[in-house]
Design an enzyme around this catalytic site. Structure first.
Site, PDB file in Angstrom:
ATOM      1  N   CYS A  93     -21.317  -9.476  11.516  1.00 29.94           N
ATOM      2  CA  CYS A  93     -20.214  -9.685  12.753  1.00 29.94           C
ATOM      3  C   CYS A  93     -20.240 -11.103  13.275  1.00 29.94           C
ATOM      4  CB  CYS A  93     -20.749  -8.511  13.927  1.00 29.94           C
ATOM      5  SG  CYS A  93     -20.803  -6.857  13.124  1.00 29.94           S
ATOM      6  N   HIS A 149     -18.904 -10.210  20.700  1.00 34.23           N
ATOM      7  CA  HIS A 149     -20.238 -10.573  19.732  1.00 34.23           C
ATOM      8  C   HIS A 149     -20.525 -12.007  19.529  1.00 34.23           C
ATOM      9  CE1 HIS A 149     -23.188  -8.442  16.623  1.00 34.23           C
ATOM     10  NE2 HIS A 149     -23.837  -9.047  17.697  1.00 34.23           N
TER      11      HIS A 149
END
Length: 568
Positions: A93, A149
């Site tokens: 991610c 993130h």
């Protein structure tokens, strides 16, 4: 009378001249950009840009790649646009998101190891200029909805500090789709839904995040005038990352799938597909569509452990095999020259930065030191891609190859180090690339066992530390050519060594206990203060204690002195 007329005349002439000047500059601007558009095949004005990034969608997990999962919206948008069939992202991610935001490889931002963890004082380095910052400079209204993130340990790391006018979404890598809570360990649990720079308690009504994020994005479209200002919308869905949660009505469609994990996952993808259908309708309803570029991308490969599928590619999320880094991706836009085509040119997630900034009439300064290329002509018109190679990564911390050595790397490279490089048709891997099996589709299993895939593992090449594949001829990475073409291996090892000379130190700090949400009102959020903020806070506390507790302290000290005297 004369005295009154002169100012009025001057005022009117000023207004007329200014209006004429603005009109002329606007016409000149339009003419210039029309000419530029005719010359380069670009739109005559700045296009709206909608970038949709989905989480953990596997290569096979879209209808047009032969999946049993029904994705009519994605299939239609891709069929009417350009399918990216040689498109690469990172295997995790944070790395993919960092490269999208900066156009730079991980080795150049210090994020080459793992992901940014919720408890780490770490984020996308502040010295890096971001994609929304460049588009904002070009006159765009910039908005982000969904999963960030990229770190939040201090306020300067938040999306609204990195170029976005607005932000609604989550800061962490995953969490509950309904409650928006996330635990990073025992006693480390907190709420993770933000609007701007504050927790969005009042916005939370237990709505499934895919639906919530879509409604928020549509609200942004409804409240913006598409004819006055170009819009950049970055919609980063939490779906289809674990935990596997989905409204029950989507599960009904997949009763025939015996594997429960796969069934839930398929339902989540269907919900996502419906969300993008609603978003597309909104683009048309509010007058954006005809001048919009939609980019769709997964952030990494699927995870078979939780229902994803990369078949027939090898490996999974978190690996440097094709299954971890070869992504579902397409571009859909009325502005494309060649619609209904496939782009087989090499495209990497770092390429979106220069491509979209250039498309948005922004500027690309040399000091940005980009690793990405402008690939719009390759996508839109089928021209050859300027990209000839991809550094997938060099992770100097991950050294787990037992048989890896400088000797195995011909004295050019330590093959214990996890690294992967693509040059033309060739792909080189060193170290431990990660879980390396080919996991067949779980859906078609006759045995009603959710873990049947464990019996289908292909155990292969244990103890190796170097691989070479011709990806064009062998996209499934079944035939290792490292022994057959040592001269190719040596050339690619030298290229790895050259890249490594440009690498910056790894940023992967230890866990900071101050990150615990219990110290921050039960919310995951910034906990770190810079020197000035810390000093100001210390002064406030010092003044508080001095003003209100000084007498009490003095009395306590006095009592201690008296007590000593009595004891003596």
């Amino acid at each position: 009378m004369f005295i009154l007329l002169v100012p009025v005349t001057l005022f009117l002439s000023f207004i007329i001249s200014q209006t004429w000047s603005v009109q002329m500059s606007w016409e000149n601007w339009n003419a210039e950009h029309r000419n530029r558009g005719n010359e380069f095949g670009k739109p005559s004005s700045q296009p709206h840009i909608v970038f949709i990034l989905v989480d953990d969608q596997g290569f096979r997990d879209v209808g047009y790649h032969g999946s049993e999962i029904k994705t009519p919206t994605l299939d239609r948008l891709a069929a009417q646009g350009v399918k990216l069939e040689n498109y690469y992202v990172q295997p995790l991610c944070s790395p993919s998101r960092s490269q999208l935001m900066t156009g730079r490889y991980q080795i150049h931002t210090g994020l080459q190891h793992s992901i940014i963890r919720a408890t780490q004082p770490n984020c996308l380095p502040l010295e890096n200029v971001t994609l929304p910052q460049k588009l904002k400079q070009a006159g765009y209204s910039t908005h982000m909805v969904g999963k960030w993130h990229l770190g939040f340990y201090k306020r300067g790391c938040l999306p609204t500090q990195r170029g976005f006018d607005t932000f609604f979404g989550s800061l962490l890598g995953s969490g509950d789709y309904y409650s928006h809570y996330k635990c990073e360990g025992p006693g480390m649990c907190g709420y993770d839904l933000y609007e701007g720079e504050e927790a969005a308690w009042e916005q939370d009504r237990g709505l499934y995040s895919t639906v919530m994020f879509t409604r928020k994005a549509i609200g942004i479209l409804a409240n913006h005038n598409p004819h006055r200002q170009p819009l950049f919308l970055y919609l980063a869905y939490q779906a289809v990352h674990s935990p596997l949660q989905v409204p029950a009505r989507y599960l009904e469609r997949y009763k025939g799938i015996p594997n429960l994990q796969r069934r839930k996952y398929a339902a989540m993808v269907s919900c996502l597909d419906e969300a993008i259908h609603n978003l597309t309708l909104a683009l048309k309803r509010y007058g954006y569509y005809d001048n919009t570029v939609i980019v769709y991308s997964s952030d990494n490969g699927g995870q078979p452990l939780v229902g994803g599928s990369n078949w027939p590619l090898r490996g999974s999320k978190a690996t440097y095999w094709e299954g971890g880094i070869r992504a579902v991706g397409f571009v859909h836009s009325p502005l494309l020259v060649n619609k209904g085509t496939k782009c087989r040119s090499l495209v990497h997630i770092t390429d979106w930065f220069p491509t979209l900034v250039t498309l948005g009439e922004g500027t690309l300064d040399e000091d940005l030191n980009l690793d990405g290329y402008d690939v719009w002509e390759a996508i839109s018109e089928g021209h050859p891609s300027p990209r000839q190679d991809i550094l997938h990564n060099i992770d100097p911390i991950y050294i787990k190859a037992k048989n890896g050595s400088w000797k195995a790397g011909y004295g050019l490279w330590n093959t214990a180090i996890q690294a992967a490089l693509r040059v033309g048709h060739w792909k080189l891997l060193t170290g431990v690339p990660g879980y390396s099996d080919w996991v067949p589709p779980q859906t078609f299993s006759n045995q009603r066992l959710t873990n049947r895939w464990h019996n289908e593992r292909v155990r292969w090449d244990r103890g190796k530390s170097i691989w070479l594949f011709n990806i064009t001829a062998d996209p499934y990475e079944r035939v290792d050519l490292s022994q057959r073409y040592p001269h190719i291996v040596k050339k690619m090892l030298m290229r790895l060594a050259q890249y490594n000379k440009t690498a910056v130190p790894v940023r992967y700090p230890a866990k900071d206990l101050r990150s615990n949400p219990q110290y921050n009102g039960g919310v995951w959020g910034p906990w770190y203060k810079d020197e000035q903020e810390a000093q100001e806070e210390d002064e406030r506390y010092h003044n508080l204690f001095t003003n209100h507790l000084g007498k009490r302290k003095w009395k306590k000290k006095s009592n201690r002195k008296l007590k000593r005297k009595v004891e003596e």
